[in-house]
Motif scaffolding. Structure first.
Motif, PDB file in Angstrom:
ATOM      1  N   ALA A 112       0.829  -1.207   0.000  1.00 12.19           N
ATOM      2  CA  ALA A 112       0.000   0.000   0.000  1.00 12.19           C
ATOM      3  C   ALA A 112       0.860   1.253   0.000  1.00 12.19           C
ATOM      4  O   ALA A 112       0.491   2.272  -0.624  1.00 12.19           O
ATOM      5  CB  ALA A 112      -0.938  -0.020   1.206  1.00 12.19           C
ATOM      6  N   LEU A 113       1.999   1.228   0.696  1.00 13.25           N
ATOM      7  CA  LEU A 113       2.886   2.382   0.699  1.00 13.25           C
ATOM      8  C   LEU A 113       3.517   2.609  -0.670  1.00 13.25           C
ATOM      9  O   LEU A 113       4.008   3.722  -0.948  1.00 13.25           O
ATOM     10  CB  LEU A 113       3.975   2.194   1.764  1.00 13.25           C
ATOM     11  N   HIS A 114       3.503   1.578  -1.481  1.00 13.80           N
ATOM     12  CA  HIS A 114       3.975   1.740  -2.861  1.00 13.80           C
ATOM     13  C   HIS A 114       2.832   2.063  -3.815  1.00 13.80           C
ATOM     14  O   HIS A 114       3.018   2.061  -5.027  1.00 13.80           O
ATOM     15  CB  HIS A 114       4.691   0.479  -3.339  1.00 13.80           C
ATOM     16  N   GLY A 115       1.618   2.259  -3.254  1.00 17.60           N
ATOM     17  CA  GLY A 115       0.486   2.684  -4.071  1.00 17.60           C
ATOM     18  C   GLY A 115      -0.376   1.555  -4.598  1.00 17.60           C
ATOM     19  O   GLY A 115      -1.228   1.792  -5.475  1.00 17.60           O
ATOM     20  N   THR A 116      -0.251   0.318  -4.057  1.00 20.22           N
ATOM     21  CA  THR A 116      -1.027  -0.819  -4.552  1.00 20.22           C
ATOM     22  C   THR A 116      -1.946  -1.344  -3.443  1.00 20.22           C
ATOM     23  O   THR A 116      -1.463  -1.668  -2.348  1.00 20.22           O
ATOM     24  CB  THR A 116      -0.108  -1.958  -5.014  1.00 20.22           C
ATOM     25  N   ALA A 117      -3.258  -1.427  -3.742  1.00 22.69           N
ATOM     26  CA  ALA A 117      -4.203  -2.000  -2.781  1.00 22.69           C
ATOM     27  C   ALA A 117      -4.101  -3.525  -2.842  1.00 22.69           C
ATOM     28  O   ALA A 117      -3.967  -4.113  -3.922  1.00 22.69           O
ATOM     29  CB  ALA A 117      -5.627  -1.556  -3.105  1.00 22.69           C
ATOM     30  N   THR A 118      -4.202  -4.171  -1.708  1.00 26.96           N
ATOM     31  CA  THR A 118      -4.067  -5.634  -1.635  1.00 26.96           C
ATOM     32  C   THR A 118      -5.208  -6.229  -0.811  1.00 26.96           C
ATOM     33  O   THR A 118      -5.740  -5.597   0.094  1.00 26.96           O
ATOM     34  CB  THR A 118      -2.732  -6.044  -0.989  1.00 26.96           C
ATOM     35  N   VAL A 119      -5.537  -7.425  -1.173  1.00 25.06           N
ATOM     36  CA  VAL A 119      -6.490  -8.250  -0.411  1.00 25.06           C
ATOM     37  C   VAL A 119      -5.847  -9.608  -0.246  1.00 25.06           C
ATOM     38  O   VAL A 119      -5.465 -10.244  -1.234  1.00 25.06           O
ATOM     39  CB  VAL A 119      -7.842  -8.380  -1.122  1.00 25.06           C
ATOM     40  N   ASP A 120      -5.705 -10.063   0.987  1.00 22.42           N
ATOM     41  CA  ASP A 120      -4.994 -11.306   1.225  1.00 22.42           C
ATOM     42  C   ASP A 120      -5.632 -12.032   2.409  1.00 22.42           C
ATOM     43  O   ASP A 120      -6.165 -11.400   3.319  1.00 22.42           O
ATOM     44  CB  ASP A 120      -3.514 -11.015   1.513  1.00 22.42           C
ATOM     45  N   VAL A 121      -5.574 -13.356   2.373  1.00 19.61           N
ATOM     46  CA  VAL A 121      -6.028 -14.176   3.486  1.00 19.61           C
ATOM     47  C   VAL A 121      -4.824 -14.919   4.016  1.00 19.61           C
ATOM     48  O   VAL A 121      -4.202 -15.702   3.298  1.00 19.61           O
ATOM     49  CB  VAL A 121      -7.128 -15.161   3.049  1.00 19.61           C
ATOM     50  N   ARG A 122      -4.490 -14.664   5.256  1.00 16.44           N
ATOM     51  CA  ARG A 122      -3.294 -15.253   5.846  1.00 16.44           C
ATOM     52  C   ARG A 122      -3.622 -15.824   7.222  1.00 16.44           C
ATOM     53  O   ARG A 122      -4.662 -15.535   7.807  1.00 16.44           O
ATOM     54  CB  ARG A 122      -2.176 -14.218   5.977  1.00 16.44           C
ATOM     55  N   THR A 123      -2.700 -16.616   7.726  1.00 19.10           N
ATOM     56  CA  THR A 123      -2.794 -17.126   9.083  1.00 19.10           C
ATOM     57  C   THR A 123      -1.843 -16.353   9.959  1.00 19.10           C
ATOM     58  O   THR A 123      -0.645 -16.292   9.677  1.00 19.10           O
ATOM     59  CB  THR A 123      -2.444 -18.619   9.134  1.00 19.10           C
ATOM     60  N   SER A 124      -2.396 -15.746  10.983  1.00 20.95           N
ATOM     61  CA  SER A 124      -1.584 -14.914  11.846  1.00 20.95           C
ATOM     62  C   SER A 124      -0.565 -15.768  12.597  1.00 20.95           C
ATOM     63  O   SER A 124      -0.858 -16.886  13.011  1.00 20.95           O
ATOM     64  CB  SER A 124      -2.477 -14.174  12.838  1.00 20.95           C
ATOM     65  N   VAL A 138      -3.173   5.695   1.198  1.00 17.77           N
ATOM     66  CA  VAL A 138      -3.787   6.996   1.493  1.00 17.77           C
ATOM     67  C   VAL A 138      -3.158   8.001   0.537  1.00 17.77           C
ATOM     68  O   VAL A 138      -1.969   8.340   0.669  1.00 17.77           O
ATOM     69  CB  VAL A 138      -3.559   7.406   2.952  1.00 17.77           C
ATOM     70  N   ARG A 139      -3.923   8.500  -0.440  1.00 17.39           N
ATOM     71  CA  ARG A 139      -3.401   9.381  -1.479  1.00 17.39           C
ATOM     72  C   ARG A 139      -3.967  10.800  -1.308  1.00 17.39           C
ATOM     73  O   ARG A 139      -5.062  10.995  -0.791  1.00 17.39           O
ATOM     74  CB  ARG A 139      -3.772   8.869  -2.864  1.00 17.39           C
ATOM     75  N   HIS A 140      -3.152  11.723  -1.820  1.00 16.57           N
ATOM     76  CA  HIS A 140      -3.598  13.122  -1.909  1.00 16.57           C
ATOM     77  C   HIS A 140      -3.009  13.693  -3.178  1.00 16.57           C
ATOM     78  O   HIS A 140      -2.130  13.080  -3.805  1.00 16.57           O
ATOM     79  CB  HIS A 140      -3.138  13.906  -0.663  1.00 16.57           C
ATOM     80  N   GLY A 146       0.241   7.768   3.137  1.00 13.60           N
ATOM     81  CA  GLY A 146       0.313   6.667   4.099  1.00 13.60           C
ATOM     82  C   GLY A 146      -0.472   5.452   3.606  1.00 13.60           C
ATOM     83  O   GLY A 146      -0.717   5.293   2.396  1.00 13.60           O
ATOM     84  N   ALA A 147      -0.888   4.626   4.570  1.00 12.31           N
ATOM     85  CA  ALA A 147      -1.624   3.404   4.211  1.00 12.31           C
ATOM     86  C   ALA A 147      -2.591   3.030   5.342  1.00 12.31           C
ATOM     87  O   ALA A 147      -2.368   3.358   6.509  1.00 12.31           O
ATOM     88  CB  ALA A 147      -0.671   2.248   3.947  1.00 12.31           C
ATOM     89  N   VAL A 148      -3.660   2.366   4.925  1.00 15.08           N
ATOM     90  CA  VAL A 148      -4.645   1.823   5.864  1.00 15.08           C
ATOM     91  C   VAL A 148      -4.572   0.300   5.795  1.00 15.08           C
ATOM     92  O   VAL A 148      -4.641  -0.280   4.699  1.00 15.08           O
ATOM     93  CB  VAL A 148      -6.067   2.311   5.537  1.00 15.08           C
ATOM     94  N   TRP A 149      -4.428  -0.296   6.983  1.00 18.95           N
ATOM     95  CA  TRP A 149      -4.353  -1.778   7.054  1.00 18.95           C
ATOM     96  C   TRP A 149      -5.520  -2.277   7.904  1.00 18.95           C
ATOM     97  O   TRP A 149      -5.630  -1.949   9.078  1.00 18.95           O
ATOM     98  CB  TRP A 149      -3.014  -2.182   7.647  1.00 18.95           C
ATOM     99  N   LEU A 150      -6.377  -3.049   7.270  1.00 14.89           N
ATOM    100  CA  LEU A 150      -7.586  -3.554   7.935  1.00 14.89           C
ATOM    101  C   LEU A 150      -7.511  -5.076   7.995  1.00 14.89           C
ATOM    102  O   LEU A 150      -7.272  -5.719   6.968  1.00 14.89           O
ATOM    103  CB  LEU A 150      -8.830  -3.094   7.169  1.00 14.89           C
ATOM    104  N   THR A 151      -7.691  -5.628   9.179  1.00  8.21           N
ATOM    105  CA  THR A 151      -7.692  -7.096   9.355  1.00  8.21           C
ATOM    106  C   THR A 151      -9.043  -7.535   9.919  1.00  8.21           C
ATOM    107  O   THR A 151      -9.585  -6.873  10.813  1.00  8.21           O
ATOM    108  CB  THR A 151      -6.566  -7.551  10.288  1.00  8.21           C
ATOM    109  N   LEU A 152      -9.536  -8.596   9.378  1.00  8.82           N
ATOM    110  CA  LEU A 152     -10.850  -9.117   9.778  1.00  8.82           C
ATOM    111  C   LEU A 152     -10.736 -10.620   9.968  1.00  8.82           C
ATOM    112  O   LEU A 152     -10.332 -11.342   9.042  1.00  8.82           O
ATOM    113  CB  LEU A 152     -11.888  -8.818   8.690  1.00  8.82           C
ATOM    114  N   PRO A 153     -11.054 -11.171  11.151  1.00  4.87           N
ATOM    115  CA  PRO A 153     -10.972 -12.625  11.346  1.00  4.87           C
ATOM    116  C   PRO A 153     -11.912 -13.351  10.378  1.00  4.87           C
ATOM    117  O   PRO A 153     -13.064 -12.937  10.176  1.00  4.87           O
ATOM    118  CB  PRO A 153     -11.417 -12.825  12.805  1.00  4.87           C
ATOM    119  N   THR A 154     -11.391 -14.399   9.777  1.00  7.60           N
ATOM    120  CA  THR A 154     -12.239 -15.156   8.832  1.00  7.60           C
ATOM    121  C   THR A 154     -13.358 -15.898   9.538  1.00  7.60           C
ATOM    122  O   THR A 154     -14.250 -16.440   8.883  1.00  7.60           O
ATOM    123  CB  THR A 154     -11.377 -16.164   8.048  1.00  7.60           C
TER     124      THR A 154
END
Length: 496
Positions: A112-124, A138-140, A146-154
């Motif tokens: 995201a800091l390089h400007g690419t949105a990602t969606v991933d499913v991982r095991t913590s 986060v663009r202007h 910056g970047a927003v990182w959102l985690t949601l339990p599967t």
């Protein structure tokens, strides 16, 4: 039949539901997963837009944490916002110091800091919890902020998927319940004519007159079957009635002429010369034989007509009474008659059947026995070993009447129960109906009649009848003589 029809309806409905609901469940499950992922992406973009405005307005430290916490509560996950250098700006949950210093190295945030949105499913790596990770830059207009990182339990996704499958299962069970109710009504409607036919068939099989089955409802095939059954039952009843009427009427009509014929033959005896006396005696003998044959036909006709229900009979008392009745005749013929009575208990037999069976067998044994021989009557319990282990009731009581006559070959014993059949070289006076009547009486009582070669060289006639009481405590499997049996009076052989 109702159960089979209902089972077929439910099986078909279950097959259709499986073919429909399983693909539908997978489609809904995939759609639910996509919906959760899209919702997470939308939240990440929403927080990203809000963070961009807050950073541009210089209110990030005051407004951004509240927005992040509110978003995390709404989605049930965690939200982290970092600046362009990877430093933490806001978080919905406290982070460990090691994790805070290592945010920029995480794959999603780094992308995201390089400007690419990602969606991933991982095991913590912490706690082994599987989660869905979404990162958005986060663009202007001035560039990347910056970047927003959102985690949601599967677990949340799985709960939604399970909810979908649960709804499908409940819906399928509801459909099956409705099919069961409707199918039961249809099966009862379809099976009602079949049950009526079954009842009428049982009545006909038990010897009664089958009531005509009236069919005004039900499938056309069953109505046609009922009509065919009614015609068959009526024709069968007519044929049986005609057969019984012919046998009974013919026998009754023959009795009077036979009695008159015998009387006339006896009246001729004073007027017959010595040369014709043998022929006259033979004629009287044949007349007596014909009379006995008529009596046998009458007995068989009555047996077919009455079709009595078997009832308990004290077979030991009957055998003792018949032994006393036949004993003088056996003594006259210089043949010993022996009876072994044991504790065999009552048997199930048609009324008067045991007496007729014993009389016919004793008559045949006396006719076939030579002088100074012995005829034995014996009662035995027969308890099959397997039945004795699981049931307190014995299966049979065997009545053996054994003589010391010439006996029969295996082929002759197989034909001995045929009507009017007599063994070659059999003594004169028989009609060939006695053993046939014995077999019919045994079958009517629920038993069986058979002939075996006796160890003494004669014939062993075995009548097997169902027992009407429980066996002794010591009863085991196989043949058993009656316990506590006694040998009754034996006719002594007369001196030569």
């Amino acid at each position: 039949m109702t159960r089979r029809l209902l089972l077929s309806y439910l099986s078909l409905a279950a097959l259709v539901l499986l073919c429909l609901e399983i693909p539908l469940g997978f489609v809904y499950s995939r759609s639910e997963r996509e919906r959760v992922v899209n919702a997470a992406k939308d939240e990440a973009e929403s927080v990203s837009a809000y963070a961009s405005l807050s950073l541009s307005a210089g209110r990030a430290e005051r407004d951004l944490p509240r927005r992040v916490i509110h978003c995390a509560e709404r989605i049930g996950g965690k939200v982290v916002v970092v600046d362009a250098a990877g430093a933490l700006l806001a978080t919905s949950h406290p982070l460990a110091a090691v994790m805070s210093a290592d945010l920029a190295s995480r794959p999603g945030i780094a992308a995201a800091l390089h400007g690419t949105a990602t969606v991933d499913v991982r095991t913590s790596t912490i706690g082994g919890v599987e989660y869905l990770s979404v990162a958005a830059p986060v663009r202007h207009t001035s560039g990347l902020q910056g970047a927003v990182w959102l985690t949601l339990p599967t677990r949340t996704v799985h709960e939604r998927v399970h909810h979908v499958w649960l709804l499908l299962c409940l819906g399928g069970l509801g459909v099956l319940a409705a099919v069961a109710v409707v199918g039961f009504a249809i099966a009862r409607w379809t099976g009602r004519p079949i049950r009526e036919l079954e009842r009428a068939t049982h009545e006909l099989a038990e010897g009664g007159r089958a009531t005509p089955v009236t069919m005004t409802k039900g499938p056309p095939e069953v109505r046609r079957l009922a009509a065919a059954f009614n015609r068959t039952a009526a024709r069968l009843a007519h044929l049986l009635s005609a057969q019984r009427a012919f046998a009974g009427e013919a026998s009754h009509q023959l009795k009077t002429p036979l009695a008159a014929l015998r009387l006339r033959l006896e009246n001729l005896e004073p007027n017959v010369t010595d040369r014709g006396l043998g022929s006259l005696t033979a004629a009287v003998t044949e007349t007596d034989r014909l009379s006995r044959m008529v009596e046998g036909l009458l007995a068989m006709a009555r047996l077919e007509e009455d079709s009595a229900t078997p009832a308990p009979v004290d077979v030991g008392a009957v055998c003792a009474e018949r032994h006393r009745t036949w004993l003088p005749l056996f003594e006259q013929q210089r043949v010993s008659l022996v009876l072994f009575v044991g504790s065999v208990g009552p048997v199930l037999a048609v009324p008067g059947g045991v007496e007729q069976i014993v009389d016919n067998l004793l008559s045949n044994a006396l006719r076939a026995s030579p002088r100074d021989s012995t005829v034995t009557m014996e009662l035995r319990l027969y308890v099959p070993a397997r039945r004795a282990l699981r049931d307190a009731r014995p299966a049979w009581v065997d009545l053996h009447i054994t003589d010391e006559g010439p006996g029969m070959t295996q082929e002759q014993r197989a034909r001995a129960f045929d009507r009017f059949w007599r063994a070659p070289g059999a003594p004169k006076g028989g009609t060939g109906l006695g053993l046939s009547l014995v077999q019919r009486l045994a079958h009517a009582s629920g038993g069986e009649a058979s002939l075996h070669a006796a160890s003494s060289g004669g014939l062993d006639a075995v009548i097997r009848l169902p027992s009407a009481q429980g066996p002794p405590q010591s009863a085991g499997g196989g043949h058993q003589p009656g316990r506590g049996g006694r040998r009754l009076r034996e006719a002594p052989a007369l001196p030569a």
